[in-house]
Design a protein around this motif. Structure first.
Motif, PDB file in Angstrom:
ATOM      1  N   ALA A 152       0.830  -1.208   0.000  1.00  0.00           N
ATOM      2  CA  ALA A 152       0.000   0.000   0.000  1.00  0.00           C
ATOM      3  C   ALA A 152       0.862   1.254   0.000  1.00  0.00           C
ATOM      4  N   SER A 153       1.952   1.249   0.761  1.00  0.00           N
ATOM      5  CA  SER A 153       2.866   2.398   0.765  1.00  0.00           C
ATOM      6  C   SER A 153       3.458   2.614  -0.618  1.00  0.00           C
ATOM      7  N   PHE A 154       3.898   1.541  -1.234  1.00  0.00           N
ATOM      8  CA  PHE A 154       4.477   1.609  -2.571  1.00  0.00           C
ATOM      9  C   PHE A 154       3.459   2.160  -3.569  1.00  0.00           C
ATOM     10  N   MET A 155       2.226   1.732  -3.460  1.00  0.00           N
ATOM     11  CA  MET A 155       1.187   2.199  -4.379  1.00  0.00           C
ATOM     12  C   MET A 155       0.933   3.686  -4.223  1.00  0.00           C
ATOM     13  N   LEU A 156       0.920   4.189  -3.004  1.00  0.00           N
ATOM     14  CA  LEU A 156       0.663   5.614  -2.804  1.00  0.00           C
ATOM     15  C   LEU A 156       1.770   6.468  -3.415  1.00  0.00           C
ATOM     16  N   PHE A 157       3.023   6.071  -3.222  1.00  0.00           N
ATOM     17  CA  PHE A 157       4.118   6.843  -3.793  1.00  0.00           C
ATOM     18  C   PHE A 157       4.113   6.767  -5.324  1.00  0.00           C
ATOM     19  N   THR A 158       3.930   5.584  -5.881  1.00  0.00           N
ATOM     20  CA  THR A 158       3.993   5.459  -7.336  1.00  0.00           C
ATOM     21  C   THR A 158       2.742   5.982  -8.019  1.00  0.00           C
ATOM     22  N   GLN A 159       1.671   6.198  -7.264  1.00  0.00           N
ATOM     23  CA  GLN A 159       0.489   6.834  -7.850  1.00  0.00           C
ATOM     24  C   GLN A 159       0.828   8.220  -8.377  1.00  0.00           C
ATOM     25  N   ILE A 160       1.701   8.920  -7.680  1.00  0.00           N
ATOM     26  CA  ILE A 160       2.036  10.290  -8.071  1.00  0.00           C
ATOM     27  C   ILE A 160       3.346  10.333  -8.853  1.00  0.00           C
ATOM     28  N   GLU A 161       4.365   9.583  -8.417  1.00  0.00           N
ATOM     29  CA  GLU A 161       5.651   9.593  -9.123  1.00  0.00           C
ATOM     30  C   GLU A 161       6.120   8.155  -9.349  1.00  0.00           C
ATOM     31  N   PRO A 162       5.918   7.609 -10.534  1.00  0.00           N
ATOM     32  CA  PRO A 162       6.225   6.198 -10.765  1.00  0.00           C
ATOM     33  C   PRO A 162       7.692   5.894 -11.033  1.00  0.00           C
ATOM     34  N   GLY A 163       8.487   6.863 -11.484  1.00  0.00           N
ATOM     35  CA  GLY A 163       9.843   6.570 -11.906  1.00  0.00           C
ATOM     36  C   GLY A 163      10.735   6.035 -10.807  1.00  0.00           C
ATOM     37  N   HIS A 164      10.587   6.565  -9.593  1.00  0.00           N
ATOM     38  CA  HIS A 164      11.439   6.105  -8.497  1.00  0.00           C
ATOM     39  C   HIS A 164      11.069   4.705  -8.040  1.00  0.00           C
ATOM     40  N   GLY A 165       9.919   4.206  -8.492  1.00  0.00           N
ATOM     41  CA  GLY A 165       9.478   2.885  -8.076  1.00  0.00           C
ATOM     42  C   GLY A 165      10.397   1.772  -8.543  1.00  0.00           C
ATOM     43  N   CYS A 166      11.147   1.994  -9.611  1.00  0.00           N
ATOM     44  CA  CYS A 166      12.037   0.954 -10.135  1.00  0.00           C
ATOM     45  C   CYS A 166      13.111   0.571  -9.112  1.00  0.00           C
ATOM     46  N   PRO A 167      13.949   1.491  -8.645  1.00  0.00           N
ATOM     47  CA  PRO A 167      14.924   1.080  -7.622  1.00  0.00           C
ATOM     48  C   PRO A 167      14.280   0.657  -6.311  1.00  0.00           C
ATOM     49  N   MET A 168      13.122   1.208  -5.958  1.00  0.00           N
ATOM     50  CA  MET A 168      12.441   0.761  -4.755  1.00  0.00           C
ATOM     51  C   MET A 168      11.982  -0.692  -4.907  1.00  0.00           C
ATOM     52  N   SER A 169      11.442  -1.018  -6.066  1.00  0.00           N
ATOM     53  CA  SER A 169      10.968  -2.373  -6.308  1.00  0.00           C
ATOM     54  C   SER A 169      12.114  -3.378  -6.299  1.00  0.00           C
ATOM     55  N   MET A 170      13.210  -3.044  -6.955  1.00  0.00           N
ATOM     56  CA  MET A 170      14.316  -3.999  -7.020  1.00  0.00           C
ATOM     57  C   MET A 170      15.029  -4.139  -5.684  1.00  0.00           C
ATOM     58  N   SER A 171      15.078  -3.057  -4.914  1.00  0.00           N
ATOM     59  CA  SER A 171      15.655  -3.164  -3.573  1.00  0.00           C
ATOM     60  C   SER A 171      14.800  -4.067  -2.692  1.00  0.00           C
ATOM     61  N   HIS A 172      13.503  -4.004  -2.879  1.00  0.00           N
ATOM     62  CA  HIS A 172      12.597  -4.908  -2.167  1.00  0.00           C
ATOM     63  C   HIS A 172      12.766  -6.351  -2.636  1.00  0.00           C
ATOM     64  N   ALA A 173      12.804  -6.539  -3.957  1.00  0.00           N
ATOM     65  CA  ALA A 173      12.770  -7.885  -4.524  1.00  0.00           C
ATOM     66  C   ALA A 173      14.062  -8.658  -4.335  1.00  0.00           C
ATOM     67  N   VAL A 174      15.180  -7.965  -4.132  1.00  0.00           N
ATOM     68  CA  VAL A 174      16.455  -8.664  -3.984  1.00  0.00           C
ATOM     69  C   VAL A 174      16.602  -9.299  -2.604  1.00  0.00           C
ATOM     70  N   VAL A 175      15.833  -8.861  -1.635  1.00  0.00           N
ATOM     71  CA  VAL A 175      16.022  -9.325  -0.250  1.00  0.00           C
ATOM     72  C   VAL A 175      15.890 -10.841  -0.116  1.00  0.00           C
ATOM     73  N   PRO A 176      14.822 -11.485  -0.636  1.00  0.00           N
ATOM     74  CA  PRO A 176      14.739 -12.937  -0.446  1.00  0.00           C
ATOM     75  C   PRO A 176      15.887 -13.697  -1.106  1.00  0.00           C
ATOM     76  N   VAL A 177      16.413 -13.168  -2.204  1.00  0.00           N
ATOM     77  CA  VAL A 177      17.561 -13.816  -2.843  1.00  0.00           C
ATOM     78  C   VAL A 177      18.763 -13.783  -1.911  1.00  0.00           C
ATOM     79  N   LEU A 178      19.010 -12.634  -1.293  1.00  0.00           N
ATOM     80  CA  LEU A 178      20.146 -12.509  -0.378  1.00  0.00           C
ATOM     81  C   LEU A 178      19.908 -13.274   0.916  1.00  0.00           C
ATOM     82  N   GLN A 179      18.677 -13.371   1.342  1.00  0.00           N
ATOM     83  CA  GLN A 179      18.386 -14.143   2.548  1.00  0.00           C
ATOM     84  C   GLN A 179      18.663 -15.627   2.339  1.00  0.00           C
ATOM     85  N   HIS A 180      18.482 -16.088   1.104  1.00  0.00           N
ATOM     86  CA  HIS A 180      18.752 -17.500   0.805  1.00  0.00           C
ATOM     87  C   HIS A 180      20.240 -17.787   0.674  1.00  0.00           C
TER      88      HIS A 180
END
Length: 586
Positions: A152-180
């Motif tokens: 929900a937080s991600f959606m609110l920010f990208t509703q207004i400014e979507p471009g920064h969502g790319c590094p935010m998304s990849m920083s989120h998505a890399v975590v389970p890979v590093l945890q493994h």
């Protein structure tokens, strides 16, 4: 006669309102002065849609947050909603897109530096997003509802400014890979979990916070990552065999300003996943040569690039030769964020369209009160609400410890929803843009930018055919995932004869197609579209107001369904649907 005054060339300060948002008082003649200029008076234009709580006005999102266990996050969501709804944040958005990032390959002495300059507004936006944990908060504190809260937080920010969502998304998505792979993750996860944004190009150990990017595709392969030609040679000085030197080229390298990247390269054991730091531990810059920044249709505030590796230091992540299985968890999470980002864009589109129609009059009545326009607005709202419930249902399936059944559901449902919702995004943005008429087609309103933005979510992490075929492969690898998907739909069996008939037909046709690989591939899009609509209709029947759910089912699955927005079943209370999406302060 003195010369006329020269126009001001003063640069607009980021803290000021945008000039086209100012509403000065009408010209009034001084006593004995010249007559006013009536042709300059502005009438029948909507005021700026600013200084609203974008969470408080989004009733479907708030209901979904509470339904899926993240109600405890609402105070911060209201804070985020007020921030992104402010005039200041919206101005930063315009500035970040009007002044896109610029590449500096060399300094003035000829040294290779590969630095990217961003407008300060971009750093303000991404700094605020990091401070609110839109990148990794769900991992840093994995309590019940954390994945939904982060979504929900991600959606609110990208509703207004979507471009920064790319590094935010990849920083989120890399975590389970590093945890493994904790041998690598222990050096990077603390910085990823930080809520401090630190854009400096320095050693990762010297930074207060870290972000990640990713580079999989190459010019000769595109989505066929197994065709990658980048080579990885092990460093003999590393007794554990982790460190390698990479040589090759990446055609799409996302967020090249990040601190590190996951990439794929051919090693001795086959295609393997590697972590490439931008700056090495001793402060030396790694050999990540940025060849150029992509000149994209949209997503202008965000940097996407081509890079060259030439003896580039990297550390293996995961098992040798298991590059695709290692990185696929990151891909699944970024695909989820494509769904979230598209849905956020739909919310911006419908909000702007409704706002304009409620403040503009034509032919003697407000646009919003004219039946044809009301129907279009209501249909856009139904699409947005269905996407919202789907988005947070998916996020709920990603909760920590959600169990095997939920893991199988999300594996299939994420791809199904990514295909359909992201496909719907561009048309939805266009129809909303048209509600504003000529204003919508200009860059002074945000919907022209949104229209150019929406296609990236459909292309990124697998375009239509890739995703549809991935659904078939997923069913082939794990047939139980399809059983779990149908079980999800069984929760609303009997609630709608139209949906029941649709689900029965999709199940029969898919079962028949799966017996013939050629037919299955030929009809892949039809199968996935049918599954996606069934899931959305089921979720609407479970969670949306009955009138909205029934209208959605009839408009998308009924005999009278149309091909454009605004074709609703007879008797639909379109005005009530629109009012639900206005919100208390809208």
């Amino acid at each position: 006669m003195p010369p006329p005054p020269r126009p001001s060339t003063r640069t607009l300060d980021p803290g000021q309102d945008h000039p086209h948002d100012r509403h000065p008082a009408p010209d009034r003649p001084a006593a004995g002065g010249p007559a006013p200029h009536p042709t300059h008076e502005v009438t029948n234009q909507a005021p700026p849609r600013v200084d609203l709580d974008e969470y408080g006005t989004n009733l479907p999102l708030a209901e979904a947050v509470r339904t899926f266990g993240a109600g405890w996050h609402e105070p911060e969501l209201h804070e985020i909603g007020t921030l992104v709804g402010s005039g200041r944040f919206q101005l930063d958005t315009e500035l970040a897109h009007a002044s896109p990032p610029a590449l500096r390959t060399h300094d003035r002495y000829g040294n290779r530096i590969d630095e990217i300059d961003f407008h300060p507004a971009y750093h303000e936006i991404i700094g605020a997003a990091v401070a609110h944990g839109t990148h990794t908060a769900g991992w840093a504190d994995p309590k019940p509802g954390a994945a939904v809260a982060r979504a929900a937080s991600f959606m609110l920010f990208t509703q207004i400014e979507p471009g920064h969502g790319c590094p935010m998304s990849m920083s989120h998505a890399v975590v389970p890979v590093l945890q493994h792979d904790p041998d690598v993750g222990r050096d990077w996860l603390p910085g990823l979990f930080s809520r401090s944004y630190d854009p400096r190009l320095v050693a990762p150990g010297s930074k207060s916070g870290l972000t990640f990017g990713m580079g999989m595709t190459e010019k000769q392969g595109g989505s066929d990552v197994r065709a990658n030609t980048t080579r990885a040679v092990p460093l003999t000085s590393d007794p554990e065999g982790r460190a390698h030197l990479l040589t090759g080229h990446k055609w799409f390298f996302s967020a090249p300003q990040s601190d590190a990247f996951l990439v794929l390269a051919q090693a001795e054991a086959g295609l393997t996943c590697f972590l490439v730091p931008r700056v090495l531990a001793d402060g030396t810059r790694n050999t990540v040569r940025i060849q150029r920044l992509k000149n994209k249709l949209g997503n202008k505030s965000n940097a996407s690039s081509e890079v060259e590796f030439d003896g580039t230091w990297a550390v293996r992540v995961g098992e040798p030769g298991r590059g695709v299985p290692t990185i696929i968890e990151m891909v699944n999470h970024t695909r989820l964020d494509c769904v979230l980002g598209t849905t956020a864009g739909m919310r911006q589109s419908v909000s702007e369209a409704i706002w304009h129609a409620r403040h503009r009059s034509a032919f003697g009545a407000r646009l919003a009160d004219q039946p044809a326009m009301t129907a279009v607005l209501a249909d856009l709202a139904l699409e947005t609400e269905a996407a919202t419930w789907t988005s947070l249902r998916l996020a709920h399936a990603y909760e920590s410890g959600s169990g095997e059944s939920e893991e199988m559901f999300r594996r299939l449902a994420t791809a199904v929803s990514k295909y359909w919702i992201c496909k719907r995004g561009p048309h939805h943005a266009y129809e909303a843009l048209e509600c504003l008429g000529g204003n919508g087609y200009t860059e002074d309103w945000p919907l022209a930018r949104r229209y150019r933005e929406q296609p990236v979510m459909a292309v990124w992490e697998g375009s239509g055919n890739v995703i549809a075929l991935d659904v078939l492969r997923g069913i082939g690898r794990t047939p139980q995932s399809l059983d779990v998907f149908w079980a999800e739909l069984e929760t609303t069996a009997g609630a709608s004869s139209v949906l029941d008939a649709h689900v029965g037909r999709v199940r029969r046709e898919l079962a028949e197609d799966l017996r013939d690989p050629l037919a299955a591939q030929t009809r892949a899009r039809a199968s996935v579209e049918g599954m996606a609509l069934a899931l959305q209709a089921s979720l609407m029947l479970r969670h949306a107001p009955a009138a909205s759910a029934e209208a959605f089912v009839a408009a998308r699955l009924g005999e009278g369904r149309g091909n454009q927005y605004g074709i609703l079943p007879r008797g639909t209370d379109a005005a009530a649907i629109v009012e639900r999406h206005v919100g208390a302060d809208g």
